[in-house]
Structures are given as C-alpha cells and as structure tokens.
Design an enzyme around this catalytic site. Structure first.
Site, PDB file in Angstrom:
ATOM      1  N   LYS A   1      58.761  38.415  46.073  1.00 21.57           N
ATOM      2  CA  LYS A   1      59.073  37.431  44.927  1.00 21.57           C
ATOM      3  C   LYS A   1      59.391  38.183  43.673  1.00 21.57           C
ATOM      4  O   LYS A   1      60.371  37.788  43.047  1.00 21.57           O
ATOM      5  CB  LYS A   1      57.502  36.699  44.722  1.00 21.57           C
ATOM      6  CG  LYS A   1      56.851  35.844  45.806  1.00 21.57           C
ATOM      7  CD  LYS A   1      55.921  35.096  45.672  1.00 21.57           C
ATOM      8  CE  LYS A   1      54.720  35.816  45.139  1.00 21.57           C
ATOM      9  NZ  LYS A   1      54.084  36.434  46.243  1.00 21.57           N
TER      10      LYS A   1
ATOM     11  N   ARG B   1      48.487  29.156  42.769  1.00 22.75           N
ATOM     12  CA  ARG B   1      48.048  29.870  44.058  1.00 22.75           C
ATOM     13  C   ARG B   1      46.976  29.064  44.806  1.00 22.75           C
ATOM     14  O   ARG B   1      46.453  29.327  45.614  1.00 22.75           O
ATOM     15  CB  ARG B   1      47.403  31.239  43.756  1.00 22.75           C
ATOM     16  CG  ARG B   1      48.451  32.215  44.053  1.00 22.75           C
ATOM     17  CD  ARG B   1      47.715  33.549  43.677  1.00 22.75           C
ATOM     18  NE  ARG B   1      47.996  34.896  44.335  1.00 22.75           N
ATOM     19  CZ  ARG B   1      48.843  35.836  43.499  1.00 22.75           C
ATOM     20  NH1 ARG B   1      49.378  35.563  42.440  1.00 22.75           N
ATOM     21  NH2 ARG B   1      48.911  36.885  44.029  1.00 22.75           N
TER      22      ARG B   1
ATOM     23  N   ARG C   1      54.408  50.387  48.794  1.00 22.50           N
ATOM     24  CA  ARG C   1      55.013  49.982  47.481  1.00 22.50           C
ATOM     25  C   ARG C   1      54.582  50.834  46.313  1.00 22.50           C
ATOM     26  O   ARG C   1      53.417  51.255  46.266  1.00 22.50           O
ATOM     27  CB  ARG C   1      54.491  48.343  47.127  1.00 22.50           C
ATOM     28  CG  ARG C   1      55.049  47.976  45.753  1.00 22.50           C
ATOM     29  CD  ARG C   1      55.003  46.553  45.549  1.00 22.50           C
ATOM     30  NE  ARG C   1      53.440  46.099  45.564  1.00 22.50           N
ATOM     31  CZ  ARG C   1      53.544  44.706  45.345  1.00 22.50           C
ATOM     32  NH1 ARG C   1      54.357  43.873  45.121  1.00 22.50           N
ATOM     33  NH2 ARG C   1      52.161  44.324  45.271  1.00 22.50           N
TER      34      ARG C   1
ATOM     35  N   ARG D   1      49.708  50.095  43.112  1.00 23.20           N
ATOM     36  CA  ARG D   1      48.733  49.240  42.533  1.00 23.20           C
ATOM     37  C   ARG D   1      47.430  49.528  43.022  1.00 23.20           C
ATOM     38  O   ARG D   1      47.315  49.764  44.390  1.00 23.20           O
ATOM     39  CB  ARG D   1      49.289  47.707  42.713  1.00 23.20           C
ATOM     40  CG  ARG D   1      50.234  47.472  41.487  1.00 23.20           C
ATOM     41  CD  ARG D   1      50.976  46.322  41.845  1.00 23.20           C
ATOM     42  NE  ARG D   1      49.943  44.966  42.315  1.00 23.20           N
ATOM     43  CZ  ARG D   1      50.427  43.768  42.488  1.00 23.20           C
ATOM     44  NH1 ARG D   1      51.701  43.423  42.196  1.00 23.20           N
ATOM     45  NH2 ARG D   1      49.620  42.931  43.009  1.00 23.20           N
TER      46      ARG D   1
ATOM     47  N   ARG E   1      43.986  40.209  50.631  1.00 19.01           N
ATOM     48  CA  ARG E   1      44.858  39.288  49.761  1.00 19.01           C
ATOM     49  C   ARG E   1      45.571  38.447  50.714  1.00 19.01           C
ATOM     50  O   ARG E   1      46.051  37.201  50.431  1.00 19.01           O
ATOM     51  CB  ARG E   1      45.779  40.232  49.099  1.00 19.01           C
ATOM     52  CG  ARG E   1      45.181  40.804  47.773  1.00 19.01           C
ATOM     53  CD  ARG E   1      46.043  41.852  47.307  1.00 19.01           C
ATOM     54  NE  ARG E   1      47.384  41.687  46.540  1.00 19.01           N
ATOM     55  CZ  ARG E   1      48.213  42.346  46.559  1.00 19.01           C
ATOM     56  NH1 ARG E   1      48.333  43.654  47.018  1.00 19.01           N
ATOM     57  NH2 ARG E   1      49.299  41.978  46.007  1.00 19.01           N
TER      58      ARG E   1
HETATM   59  P1  AMP Z   1      50.270  39.438  42.029  1.00 22.34           P
HETATM   60  O1  AMP Z   1      50.797  40.490  41.024  1.00 22.34           O
HETATM   61  O2  AMP Z   1      50.935  37.957  41.714  1.00 22.34           O
HETATM   62  O3  AMP Z   1      49.987  39.804  43.622  1.00 22.34           O
HETATM   63  O4  AMP Z   1      48.587  39.038  41.664  1.00 22.34           O
HETATM   64  C1  AMP Z   1      47.771  40.141  41.468  1.00 22.34           C
HETATM   65  C2  AMP Z   1      46.239  39.543  41.420  1.00 22.34           C
HETATM   66  O5  AMP Z   1      46.004  38.870  40.017  1.00 22.34           O
HETATM   67  C3  AMP Z   1      46.020  38.462  42.661  1.00 22.34           C
HETATM   68  O6  AMP Z   1      45.706  39.264  43.864  1.00 22.34           O
HETATM   69  C4  AMP Z   1      44.738  37.779  41.865  1.00 22.34           C
HETATM   70  O7  AMP Z   1      43.648  38.590  41.886  1.00 22.34           O
HETATM   71  C5  AMP Z   1      45.342  37.625  40.588  1.00 22.34           C
HETATM   72  N1  AMP Z   1      46.201  36.570  40.363  1.00 22.34           N
HETATM   73  C6  AMP Z   1      47.542  36.515  40.094  1.00 22.34           C
HETATM   74  N2  AMP Z   1      47.933  35.132  39.701  1.00 22.34           N
HETATM   75  C7  AMP Z   1      46.830  34.220  40.311  1.00 22.34           C
HETATM   76  C8  AMP Z   1      46.819  33.053  40.300  1.00 22.34           C
HETATM   77  N3  AMP Z   1      47.674  32.107  40.147  1.00 22.34           N
HETATM   78  N4  AMP Z   1      45.346  32.577  40.515  1.00 22.34           N
HETATM   79  C9  AMP Z   1      44.477  33.399  40.697  1.00 22.34           C
HETATM   80  N5  AMP Z   1      44.585  34.653  40.913  1.00 22.34           N
HETATM   81  C10 AMP Z   1      45.742  35.326  40.514  1.00 22.34           C
END
Ligand code: AMP
Length: 214
Positions: A13, A88, A127, A160, A171
């Site tokens: 993404k 999400r 990554r 990360r 996840r």
């Molecule tokens: P990402 O970088 O999009 O993979 O987000 C990393 C982490 O941030 C996720 O595993 C969640 O813990 C939190 N997070 C990001 N966006 C959301 C969302 N829309 N709803 C809930 N948690 C989120």
C-alpha cells in the site's frame, strides 16, 4: 478524487501510495505514519498508540477516527485525498462515510490490494524503512545500494518494531478478522476495485491507473 488503499500489511500500500500521490496530486494520509510520528515525538497520543502497535493490535476506533477525520478537515484535503491504513474496521468505515456525507463528499474508489499470507510474512520481516524519508526497502527483494543506508536521502534504514515474525503473524490475523469485512462493506456500495498485489509493482500501478483513469 477521494481514495482508500485497502489490503493486508505488506501488500504494498505504501509503495503504491507514493506513485498515486505523484500522478494524481492528492495528499497521502497514513494513520500508521501519524502514530509513528507521535511515538517518535513522545506525545500523549504516541504513548497511547504504542502499546497497541507493539502488539500488532488495532488502536481503539474512537482514537483513530478522531485523528483521521481531523486530518481530513485540513485544507490540502479539499480536492481529494488518499487514505492508507484507514479505515481498518467497519465502525471506522461507517464513521468515515458519515463524516464525508456531512461535508458533501464520498469515497470515490477503494483500491483493494491482496497478497497471499506466506508472501506477506517474507515481505514484512525483511522490510527496512528509512528513518528520515520513509522510503521502503527489502533485505532481499529491494536491497539498498549500501546496506543500512537509504538510496534516496542517505538516511538510516531500520526495522519497524512491529515487523518481527510474532507481531507480523498477529497483524495478519487482525487484518483477516477485523479489516477484511470491509471488502463486503464496499462491495455493497460498489466502489471497490481488486488488485493482485503479487504482481510486479509497476503492473499493480498500471492496473490502478486503469481504474482511476489517466
Ligand atoms: P500501518 O503502518 O498502517 O501498518 O499501521 C501500523 C499500526 O498502527 C497498526 O498495526 C495499528 O496498531 C495502528 N493503526 C494504524 N492505522 C490504524 C487504524 N486505522 N485503526 C487501528 N489501528 C491503526
């Protein structure tokens, strides 16, 4: 154009977001990036989000919805936006639709990028991300020219905290149980396009351009 990128962690993404932003000139809004920035700066929001993120769990809906809708009221979003990692959950999607409707807007396209679980595990655990500009690499598939150094800006590459095997497993499970139902949600609205995220990056982007138009 009001766009959403949907798909499991590691589907690409973020990579497609960079290309979409460049071509369609919309701001890239990643709730994950907003949380990581707050964690880095040690803000109260960052402290609240970190415990969930480190476990690979979702940050509570109420908190995420407030942050995302606040960001969407900023001036640069008035002609369109690209949401990456939000919504999400169905509750977040409903809150987003309500917020947009109140502002006379709607989601134009949901771009759903899918990739098989084994491939996601390989992609995420390998990554590496630039601490400075956020560019994404992979130890095997997209190695930087010099190990640990960003090709774009010379910044330091890091893994990360939530890209470890255990957290990645969680996840992906969280994605399947809480986020995947959104596919049906948007299927009913009829504004979702499905893309094969296992294809090469440029092919995925070409498919996106077919959906969104030149
Ligand atoms: P990402 O970088 O999009 O993979 O987000 C990393 C982490 O941030 C996720 O595993 C969640 O813990 C939190 N997070 C990001 N966006 C959301 C969302 N829309 N709803 C809930 N948690 C989120």
């Amino acid at each position: 154009m009001n766009l959403i990128l949907l798909g499991p962690p590691g589907a690409g993404k973020g990579t497609q977001a960079v290309k979409i932003v460049e071509k369609y000139d919309v701001p890239h809004i990643s709730t994950g990036d907003i949380f990581r920035k707050n964690i880095k700066e040690g803000t109260p929001l960052g402290k609240k989000a970190q415990e969930y993120m480190d476990r690979g769990e979702l940050v509570p809906d109420s908190l995420v919805i407030e942050i995302a809708t606040d960001r969407l009221t900023e001036d640069d979003c008035k002609d369109g936006f690209l949401l990456d990692g939000f919504p999400r959950t169905v509750e977040q999607a409903e809150a987003l639709d309500k917020f947009l409707a109140e502002n006379g807007k709607k989601v134009d396209w949901v771009l759903d990028i899918d990739v098989a679980k084994e491939e996601l595990m390989t992609r995420l655990t390998g990554r590496r991300v630039c601490r400075n500009c956020g560019a994404s690499y992979h130890v095997v598939n997209i190695p930087p020219k010099q190990e640990g150094v960003c090709d774009e800006c010379g910044g330091e590459l890091y893994q990360r905290a939530d890209d470890t095997v255990e957290t990645v497993e969680n996840r992906i499970e969280v994605y399947n149980s809480q986020t995947k139902p959104l596919i049906n949600y948007y299927e009913e609205i009829g504004n979702i396009a499905h893309l094969d995220g296992a294809a090469p990056l440029d092919e995925v982007f070409a498919e996106i351009v077919k959906v969104l138009g030149e």
